[in-house]
Design an enzyme around this catalytic site. Structure first.
Site, PDB file in Angstrom:
ATOM      1  N   GLU A   1       0.833  -1.207   0.000  1.00 32.10           N
ATOM      2  CA  GLU A   1       0.000   0.000   0.000  1.00 32.10           C
ATOM      3  C   GLU A   1       0.869   1.259   0.000  1.00 32.10           C
ATOM      4  OE1 GLU A   1      -3.217  -0.214   2.893  1.00 32.10           O
ATOM      5  OE2 GLU A   1      -4.147  -1.827   1.753  1.00 32.10           O
TER       6      GLU A   1
ATOM      7  N   GLU B   1      -4.917  -8.773  -0.334  1.00 28.13           N
ATOM      8  CA  GLU B   1      -5.760  -8.487   0.838  1.00 28.13           C
ATOM      9  C   GLU B   1      -7.196  -8.375   0.356  1.00 28.13           C
ATOM     10  OE1 GLU B   1      -4.489  -5.287   3.435  1.00 28.13           O
ATOM     11  OE2 GLU B   1      -2.374  -5.820   3.156  1.00 28.13           O
TER      12      GLU B   1
HETATM   13  O1  AHR Z   1      -5.343  -5.907   6.918  1.00 30.40           O
HETATM   14  C1  AHR Z   1      -5.206  -4.739   7.688  1.00 30.40           C
HETATM   15  C2  AHR Z   1      -4.513  -3.614   6.944  1.00 30.40           C
HETATM   16  O2  AHR Z   1      -5.299  -3.240   5.846  1.00 30.40           O
HETATM   17  C3  AHR Z   1      -3.178  -3.931   6.320  1.00 30.40           C
HETATM   18  O3  AHR Z   1      -2.119  -3.829   7.212  1.00 30.40           O
HETATM   19  C4  AHR Z   1      -3.058  -2.877   5.256  1.00 30.40           C
HETATM   20  O4  AHR Z   1      -2.255  -3.294   4.179  1.00 30.40           O
HETATM   21  C5  AHR Z   1      -4.500  -2.615   4.858  1.00 30.40           C
HETATM   22  O5  AHR Z   1      -4.789  -1.286   4.833  1.00 30.40           O
END
Ligand code: AHR
Length: 510
Positions: A178, A305
């Protein structure tokens, strides 16, 4: 009861479903590592080399292909050297999430421990490398530490001194996380320059690595356009960083508008599932952008994610809970099943996906608290879908009713049935989700290009109520149940209860 018809076109394979689509994510966040996977070797909680035995056994049973670690945001302040060497000598550091739950990082679980966890559960590691607060050299050094042959370099000898003469063979490396946000708040052009340096240098020490660039999330889809503009420019100039995969993040974030974990209206139920299904147009659009920017590219999309984030605005841990630990009901189970169906149906481009996160967090497969441990509905969905791994995905043409509902002053619709199908070793597996909160659904599966060969089975995950959840006190409120199915000819009909996930498995002749 309403009806859905699905044509399963056996002679139109979409591609092989990469097992990594069934991947997981473990971040040093709240109770994911400490209390979740790790209880320590001296714990009274049954463990294998410090890892929670129940979790190891349950996870191993669903064939986890790959696990991403150590973050997430945590990765972007992680110094891998803090997590090697004698455990009692490792530094205590400020965890990325410290301001949310006041927890420090003991570094008890570092590179060697995480590799051990992966071996125990039979998964490959996917390391997210810090590309924000360390140097390219230190990033490269981690790759060297993990992968150079026994006795070759000083870092390989250090690895041996720390217990592992043989290299770990870590193939998957995410170069940043990110980076448009927590990973340095970079512009796509800035990040592309950073990626170039990390990519070229990491490859110089480990050419066989599968290097993954940080891509967009649904709030900034155009990151992809700008990133690849810059990348293409580098490419034409001959300065080519290696890239095998490009990552995407997609959360269904509950900003309070989707109710509470176990209390929501029918409209909030449908809106949650509609947004979960929204991962499909997001992926399709990203593929279009990629193909436009770089015709003929064969980059793997890595959705590293994804999940339903119930406590998105819950910045701090709730009393008695780990940070972001959420109760998971049938609503979460359906989000998981819809998402996995989308990945299966786009397996020609989606090569990996990692549910965020494995335990005690968002969309988790497990919840734990000390001695207590329970697999959630999401766990059972992964169990029911595991036969899709390495199978040939086939096209399913779904004719189903749209469900209409009002949300936020707008008229919305969502399809009643989500589906994906695959064939492996002569067995057809069809995964179905009935999104209707109040109506059972009769689903007819018509085969094109084959016939049902013999008896099969139907496995159903359904609560008595859509808000049913597995809890420490009632760990088996939501569990899959399998019945036999007789099948012959080209047509098969099954009934899916309201708010349920179903998997049909039948041998076929093609
Ligand atoms: O999964 C929680 C958080 O969500 C992670 O650390 C980040 O990459 C995303 O914003």
């Amino acid at each position: 009861m309403s009806k859905t018809n699905i044509d399963l076109v056996l002679m139109e394979p979409i591609g092989t479903i990469h097992p990594n689509i069934y991947g997981h994510f473990v971040e040093h966040l709240g109770g994911v590592v400490y209390d979740g996977i790790w209880v320590g070797e001296d714990s009274s909680i049954p463990n294998i080399h410090g890892f929670r035995k129940d979790l190891v056994e349950k996870l191993r049973a669903i064939h986890p292909p790959v696990i991403r670690w150590p973050g997430g945001c945590f990765a972007e302040t992680y110094n891998w050297r803090d997590g090697i060497g004698p455990r009692e000598e490792r530094p205590t550091t400020v965890n990325w999430w410290y301001n949310n739950d006041g927890l420090y990082e003991s570094n008890a679980v570092g590179t060697h421990e995480f590799i051990e966890f992966c071996r125990l559960v039979g998964a490959e590691p996917y390391f997210a490398l810090n590309a924000t607060t360390t140097t390219v050299l230190e990033g490269r050094n981690w790759v060297e530490y993990c992968n150079m042959p026994k006795g070759s370099t000083t870092l390989a000898k250090l690895r041996e001194k720390n217990g592992s003469a043989e290299p770990f063979g870590v193939k998957y490396w995410g170069l940043g996380n990110e980076n448009w946000g927590g990973g340095g708040a970079m512009t796509p052009e800035d990040y592309c320059n950073v990626y170039r340096k990390y990519g070229i240098i990491c490859k110089s020490v480990y050419p066989d690595g599968y290097y993954i660039a940080c891509g967009a999330n649904d709030a900034i889809p155009d990151w992809t356009l700008k990133f690849f503009d810059r990348y293409r420019q580098m490419y034409t100039e001959g300065r080519i960083p290696p890239m095998s995969g490009y990552s995407l993040h997609y959360y269904v974030s509950n900003l309070g508008d989707l109710g509470e974990e176990t209390r929501y209206t029918d409209e909030q139920w449908y809106e949650t599932l509609r947004r979960a299904w929204g991962i499909e147009p997001f992926i399709v659009r990203q593929i279009e952008m990629l193909n436009a920017a770089w015709p003929g590219n064969n980059l793997g999309l890595i959705v590293d994610e994804w999940g339903l984030w119930e406590l998105y605005y819950g910045k701090n841990a709730l009393p008695g809970r780990h940070l972001f630990a959420q109760e998971t009901t049938m609503r979460d189970a359906l989000v998981a099943a819809i998402s996995l169906n989308v990945f299966n149906n786009h397996c020609d481009r989606v090569h990996m996906a990692n549910a965020a996160q494995l335990v005690n967090c968002i969309q988790s497969l497990f919840l734990s608290r000390g001695e207590k441990f329970v697999p959630t509905g999401t766990y059972h969905v992964f169990d029911m879908f595991k036969d899709h791994q390495n199978a040939q995905a086939v096209r399913s043409l779904v004719r189903t009713d749209a469900i209409s509902y009002g949300f936020g002053g707008m008229d919305q619709t969502v399809d009643t049935i989500s589906c994906s199908a695959s064939v492996k070793d002569g067995v057809l597996n069809v995964s179905l989700v009935n999104l209707s909160i109040d109506r059972d659904q009769e689903v007819t599966l018509d085969l094109s290009g084959g016939e049902y060969a013999s008896e099969g089975s139907l496995t159903l995950l359904a609560g008595v109520d859509d808000k049913d959840a597995n809890t420490f006190d009632e760990p088996e409120r939501v569990i899959p149940r399998t019945t036999k199915l007789s099948a012959s000819g080209r047509t098969l009909t099954v009934t899916l209860p309201k708010a349920s996930v179903g998997c049909v498995s039948v041998p076929v002749m093609q």
